[in-house]
Every structure is written in structure tokens, then in C-alpha cells.
Design an enzyme around this catalytic site. Structure first.
Site, PDB file in Angstrom:
ATOM      1  N   CYS A   1     -61.516 -37.025  10.633  1.00  0.00           N
ATOM      2  CA  CYS A   1     -62.896 -37.514  10.549  1.00  0.00           C
ATOM      3  C   CYS A   1     -63.871 -36.557  11.208  1.00  0.00           C
ATOM      4  CB  CYS A   1     -63.008 -38.893  11.183  1.00  0.00           C
ATOM      5  SG  CYS A   1     -62.339 -39.011  12.850  1.00  0.00           S
TER       6      CYS A   1
ATOM      7  N   GLY B   1     -66.069 -48.699   1.259  1.00  0.00           N
ATOM      8  CA  GLY B   1     -65.298 -49.830   1.762  1.00  0.00           C
ATOM      9  C   GLY B   1     -65.877 -50.405   3.032  1.00  0.00           C
ATOM     10  N   GLY B   2     -66.277 -49.519   3.947  1.00  0.00           N
ATOM     11  CA  GLY B   2     -66.843 -49.974   5.205  1.00  0.00           C
ATOM     12  C   GLY B   2     -68.171 -50.676   5.020  1.00  0.00           C
TER      13      GLY B   2
ATOM     14  N   GLY C   1     -62.748 -46.025   8.055  1.00  0.00           N
ATOM     15  CA  GLY C   1     -62.413 -45.790   6.658  1.00  0.00           C
ATOM     16  C   GLY C   1     -63.583 -45.209   5.895  1.00  0.00           C
ATOM     17  N   SER C   2     -63.617 -45.464   4.606  1.00  0.00           N
ATOM     18  CA  SER C   2     -64.605 -44.843   3.728  1.00  0.00           C
ATOM     19  C   SER C   2     -65.963 -45.528   3.843  1.00  0.00           C
ATOM     20  CB  SER C   2     -64.132 -44.902   2.280  1.00  0.00           C
ATOM     21  OG  SER C   2     -64.138 -46.250   1.823  1.00  0.00           O
TER      22      SER C   2
ATOM     23  N   GLU D   1     -66.537 -46.994  11.546  1.00  0.00           N
ATOM     24  CA  GLU D   1     -66.610 -45.532  11.461  1.00  0.00           C
ATOM     25  C   GLU D   1     -66.387 -45.184   9.996  1.00  0.00           C
ATOM     26  OE1 GLU D   1     -63.908 -41.685  12.443  1.00  0.00           O
ATOM     27  OE2 GLU D   1     -63.954 -43.231  13.999  1.00  0.00           O
TER      28      GLU D   1
END
Length: 483
Positions: free
Chosen positions: A263, A206-207, A202-203, A226
């Protein structure tokens, strides 16, 4: 099952019980579980694709292929665990005559325990409920609790039903797999003491927030995230002189694929100064349509990213427009052009990921300037080089190898093969670990090494038995022995 039927504490308790049973199961048993899930996904592909398209607008052809990729991943991991080298079994026999005397040591990789998996928005199958993280964790004997992505919640619930039914029918233990939803539940999942590792796609914001939670627990756990990737591409003068039209067409196809929501999208393209390549890319991109994006949040963020790039003096828009309503009309391609010097002046603003169909062409004056600007590029999943045969690119390849986990030659990074040799991971912020999330060695994330000293054979895993009953590759007294 979801939290609508069981509390998170009940789910993690069930996952803990199931993990112990799964860890004691045979590779053949777990391979059968994985194959059953793969068969169930294929059997329900049409229904799943219809749901996925209604929630993501990715289109039936793309989604049908992604279901096949997901079931293919499951079958790959079934082969990985029955082949046996994933255990990394090592035996060093006792040598009482050595100084000091050496004991008998036998080392193996064991499952880490219950794993939390966070689904990705841009791959509703391959990086979601039954995606690579789930498959690789189940393969080695871990239980899995998946946090559904809000962008395709209905698909997540239906996929989870299919997975759970297939596992139950194949004889897997109850509690081996579950689904939860909601941001607060996801945060609690990372902090739950029963969870021993986390897989996330994800982002960066957030990650990173979840990564910090995982590592600040009283018992810190691995967080395999990731997060973001610019995927730089370098084109040499010789390559551009020989095949600029081909390169422009390839780039246009790659950065607009799936509305630029891969990605591995090539976000930075380094080209020699003083060429007409920007105009060729603009021409190759002009007929690429505006496409719907995965979520309203992503669609709103795309034009914000475009405007941020365009606000930098010295950055030109060579194709498309930054004034677009991606939420209402879809995301239209935009090509930017600037110089390496400008990037070196504004790395914080220009070396940011813009999720969507855009790319930045960066002109470099010479190899020294190219090397200097590449040194500022954050860690990426991929780096690509287009050069001509016979060019001396060894130093450049070494630099690209330092900033990415996969280095491509004469190709484009969108598209990730699922096989034994794949590396889908790179230096931060591409990922938060050294491991891959795609391919056979993805299982290594969810294992931990244990050595047994002078242990009776009756308590050892069969892979460490003297007779090698599993017939797997092992290293014995320093020598690699194949079955």
C-alpha cells in the site's frame, strides 16, 4: 468460529456480551490475552507460513517476517495499555469559588464496543485475522469479528483457530473473537446494530461501498478504511545531480517489492525535466523478475491499469511491456514517463492507483509546475522527498504534509515501522479517518471519550481515582503529571 457454527446474529450477540466483560477487565488482564495470542502465532509460525505461501505466493522469507511483525504488534499493544496514557485520563477538580462555579469533571477514553475487521489481501498476517486492527481493538477492551479475505481463506480459518484457542486458554471471555466469511456476510456485518466500528483495508470501490453503508445506518458508525494511495516521491535537481544512480536503484527496489503490492508503493516520482533518470530507472529495473500476484482478480487488473496509462498521448513506456499476462506469467515491472503538463491535462486517468510493480516518472519544469501538479495528487499514506542538505524545501515539505500522513526524507516508503510514533493514514482516499492503523495510537480508533461530573469514586475507572492507583500519566487541573 465461523458462520458455519453460529449465525451472524448469534455471533454479534456473543460479541456484545464479551465486550462488556472485556471493558470491565484490567489492562493487565487484556495484556496477558494479547501476549498469549502473540506466543501462539510464534509457536505455529512454520505451519501458518506454509499455508500462507500456498495461497498468496509471497514466499516464506517475507511471510515469516510478517508473522513476527504480527506477534510484535500484539506485544506492543500490551505495552501500550499497561503504560496507561492511551486512556487520556483527565481530572479537573471542583472550584466552587469560580464564576460560575466549576464542578468536578473526570474524563477518560472507553472502549467503543464490538468491532468488525476486514482482512487485507496483501498482508495475510499483519493486516488480517490477527493483524493490527484486531490487536488494537482487543487491547482497549472491544470484541472483534473478522471478515476473512477470500484470497487466503484457509490461512484465515487456521489463524482464527489459533487466536481463539489462545484467548480461551488465557481466560478471555467467550465471544471476544470470531471469524466470518463471504461478501454478503461482510455487508451484513457492517449493518448489524451490534457493531460499533469497522476497520477495513482494501480497494477504493469496495471500501467506499462499505463506508457508505456504515455512515448511512440509522445509527451511523465510524468506518476506519485504508483504501488507495499513490505515495508521491519528489526528487530535486540537486539530489539527482549528486546521486542519481543510488536513487534509481532505490526506486527500482521499492516499486517492485512484493510485486508492487504494498500500500506504500511509490507510484508517482516527480523529477526535474531534461535528465537521463528514466533510463537509469529502466536499467535498474530490467532484471527484476515477474512475480505471482495475490489473487487472479488483482493479476487481471494489473495489465488493464498499464494499458490505461499507455493509452494517454505523451506517456512513454521506458521499461517493460504493457502487453503481459500477469495471471499466467506473473507481474513484470513497467516504468512509465510523462510530463507534469500531461498529468495536469489528464489527472483522472494518470492519477489512478495501479496495484502492481509499476511507477510513473513525471518531469516538472520548475517549482511552480511541481506545486501545481502536486496539488492534483489525491490523499496518500506517504510522501517522500529526496533533496540535498542546505536546500530550502520548507514550502515543499508543507505541501507534502498536506497530502500525506507520513513524510519521508532520503528513504523509500515501502516498510512501515510498528512503534509509538507511526502514522499510517492520510487524507481521502488513502484513509477515511484522521487516525493511524499502525502503531500505538491505532487504539484511539476504538475508544470514545466519557466525562463524569461530580461522580463518587466508587463508580469511576481506577485511572480517575484521586490516588492514581494505576500509576499512569494523567492531566490534573491542566497540568500533565507523570507517575
Amino acid at each position: 468460529m465461523t458462520t458455519a457454527t453460529l449465525s451472524l446474529t448469534e455471533l454479534t450477540a456473543a460479541a456484545t456480551r464479551a465486550a462488556k466483560i472485556s471493558a470491565a477487565s484490567t489492562d493487565a488482564e487484556r495484556a496477558a490475552w494479547l501476549t498469549a495470542v502473540a506466543d501462539a502465532l510464534d509457536a505455529n509460525s512454520a505451519e501458518l507460513v506454509e499455508i500462507a505461501d500456498s495461497e498468496t505466493s509471497l514466499g516464506a522469507p517475507r511471510l515469516t517476517g510478517e508473522v513476527a511483525r504480527s506477534s510484535g504488534q500484539l506485544r506492543l499493544f500490551a505495552r501500550v495499555i499497561t503504560e496507561g496514557s492511551y486512556l487520556e485520563a483527565i481530572i479537573d477538580h471542583a472550584d466552587p469559588a469560580s464564576t460560575p462555579p466549576k464542578p468536578d469533571l473526570r474524563r477518560i477514553l472507553r472502549p467503543i464496543g464490538p468491532v468488525a475487521v476486514f482482512s487485507a489481501s496483501n498482508f495475510p498476517f499483519a493486516f488480517s485475522v490477527a493483524g493490527g486492527d484486531t490487536a488494537s481493538a482487543l487491547a482497549v477492551g472491544c470484541s472483534v469479528i473478522v471478515k476473512a479475505h477470500s484470497g487466503h481463506l484457509r490461512l484465515s480459518e487456521r489463524t482464527a483457530e489459533i487466536v481463539a484457542e489462545a484467548l480461551q486458554a488465557a481466560g478471555a471471555p467467550e465471544g471476544l473473537f470470531a471469524l466470518v466469511a463471504g461478501r454478503e456476510v461482510g455487508t451484513a456485518l457492517v449493518q448489524d446494530p451490534a457493531i460499533k466500528a469497522v476497520g477495513f483495508t482494501g480497494s477504493i470501490p469496495g471500501g467506499r461501498a462499505l463506508f457508505d453503508l456504515a455512515t448511512s445506518r440509522p445509527d451511523p458508525i465510524p468506518f476506519y478504511g485504508e483504501l488507495g494511495s499513490l505515495n508521491p516521491v519528489v526528487i530535486t535537481a540537486a539530489a539527482l545531480a549528486e546521486r542519481s544512480g543510488q536513487l534509481a536503484a532505490g526506486l527500482a527496489g521499492s516499486f517492485t517489492l512484493g510485486a508492487g503490492q504494498f500500500c506504500t508503493k511509490p507510484g508517482l516520482v516527480f523529477i526535474p525535466a531534461g535528465t537521463s533518470f528514466a533510463e537509469e530507472v529502466a536499467e535498474a529495473s530490467k532484471d527484476k523478475p515477474a512475480l505471482g500476484m495475490l489473487t487472479s482478480r488483482i493479476a487481471e487488473a494489473y495489465p488493464e491499469g498499464l494499458r490505461s496509462f499507455a493509452s494517454v498521448t505523451g506517456v512513454d513506456v521506458v521499461s517493460g511491456t504493457v502487453d503481459q499476462d500477469a495471471a499466467a506469467n506473473g507481474a513484470a515491472p513497467v516504468v512509465f514517463s510523462t510530463s507534469a503538463a500531461k498529468v495536469l491535462e489528464n489527472p483522472g486517468q494518470l492519477l489512478e492507483e495501479c496495484f502492481g510493480p509499476t511507477t510513473m516518472l513525471i518531469e516538472y519544469a520548475d517549482q511552480a509546475e511541481l506545486s501545481a501538479v502536486l496539488a492534483k495528487v489525491p490523499g496518500s499514506l506517504t510522501a517522500t522527498l529526496h533533496a540535498q542538505p542546505g536546500e530550502d524545501v520548507a514550502v515543499l515539505v508543507e505541501q507534502l504534509s498536506e497530502l500525506a500522513g507520513r513524510v519521508l526524507f532520503e528513504g523509500w516508503p515501502t516498510g512501515v515501522a510498528v512503534n509509538w510514533a507511526q502514522q499510517h493514514g492520510g487524507p481521502y482516499p488513502a484513509t477515511t479517518s484522521l487516525f493511524t492503523s499502525v502503531g500505538a495510537t491505532a487504539v484511539r480508533r476504538f475508544q470514545r471519550p466519557v466525562a463524569y461530573q461530580d461522580a463518587p469514586e466508587t463508580v469511576l475507572h481506577p485511572a480517575l481515582h484521586e490516588a492514581n492507583p494505576l500509576r499512569i500519566p494523567r492531566r490534573v487541573d491542566g497540568e500533565l503529571r507523570l507517575p
